[in-house]
Design an enzyme around this catalytic site. Structure first.
Site: not given
Ligand code: PEP
Length: 253
Positions: A13-14, A100, A102, A172, A178, A217, A238-239
């Protein structure tokens, strides 16, 4: 969609990173260093404007799948700034993230929206990846199971049991996204088992095959342990998916 989904599903997930130029450069390097594999499914969720450029530059590498990070509930209309599921499909997406954290906690998306977005995705031929997860105060109050069950029931409410068997679920925990704080493989498994049991009642027999991804994470150091955990059918990253080196380490896990 023609290619079957083979777990583990490794999904990037960018978020709001990698516009068309950066996305194409990432994909070119990734494809040069990642040979097609039949034992996993790799999905990139770029920003919507990068979907079509990636679909075009992917050429014959249909093993690397694309998804859209969000869709509107309607197929078209006066919704300035929004992207519909049929448009994302046309641009090259096979998957759609729905709910998601966010979207839920920054943009105020409600359970009823996730239900309509799952419906819109399926109607457009997209596979919804329904995200569920509790906030830290909910976890501390012992409400994790109740929250994920509520989000799961609500998100899948607009689909028939047969359609529900075709979705993916991503657990999640909001406190892990994040933050650098990851659920332990044991904690992830415990909640995935709750989700699996709920899928059995919502989907029936087909619920056993629905991949349940863990997200929050994930990085090259913890991916292997998480992917090996009971009931973890993939990772949503994500990151650590933004850098080719790190993403190669995770998809090769
Ligand atoms: C995400 O945005 O779905 C996510 C899991 O982010 P991160 O890996 O940065 O925690």
């Amino acid at each position: 969609m023609t290619r079957p989904i083979r777990p583990p599903v490794l999904a990037a997930n960018w978020k709001m990173h990698h516009g068309p130029t950066a996305a194409r450069a990432f994909l070119a390097e990734f494809l040069a260093r990642f040979a097609p594999r039949d034992d996993r499914t790799v999905v990139l969720f770029p920003p919507a404007v990068s979907l079509h450029p990636l679909a075009e530059s992917r050429a014959d590498r249909a093993d690397v799948r694309l998804g859209v990070q969000n869709v509107h509930t309607d197929a078209k209309g006066a919704f300035t700034g929004e992207v519909s599921a049929p448009m994302a499909r046309e641009a090259g997406a096979d998957f759609a993230l729905v709910g998601h954290s966010e979207r839920r906690h920054v943009f105020g998306e409600l359970d009823e929206h996730t239900a309509r977005k799952c419906r819109a995705a399926v109607d457009a031929g997209l596979v919804p990846m329904l995200c569920v997860g509790e906030r830290i105060e909910e976890r501390n109050a012992g409400e994790t199971d109740a929250i994920v069950i509520r989000q799961l029931r609500a998100g899948l409410a607009s689909l028939t049991p047969a359609e529900r068997a075709t979705v993916l679920v991503a657990y999640e925990p909001v406190w892990a996204i994040g933050t650098g704080r990851t659920a332990t493989p044991e904690d992830a498994s415990a909640t995935h088992r709750v989700i699996r049991a709920e899928l059995a009642s919502l989907v029936g027999e087909g619920g056993a095959a629905v991949p349940i991804l863990y997200g929050g994470s994930v990085n090259t150091g913890n991916a292997a342990a998480l992917i090996a955990a009971d009931e973890v059918g993939g990772l949503l990253v994500g990151g650590a998916s933004l850098d080719v080196e790190s993403w190669l380490g995770i998809v090769g896990t």
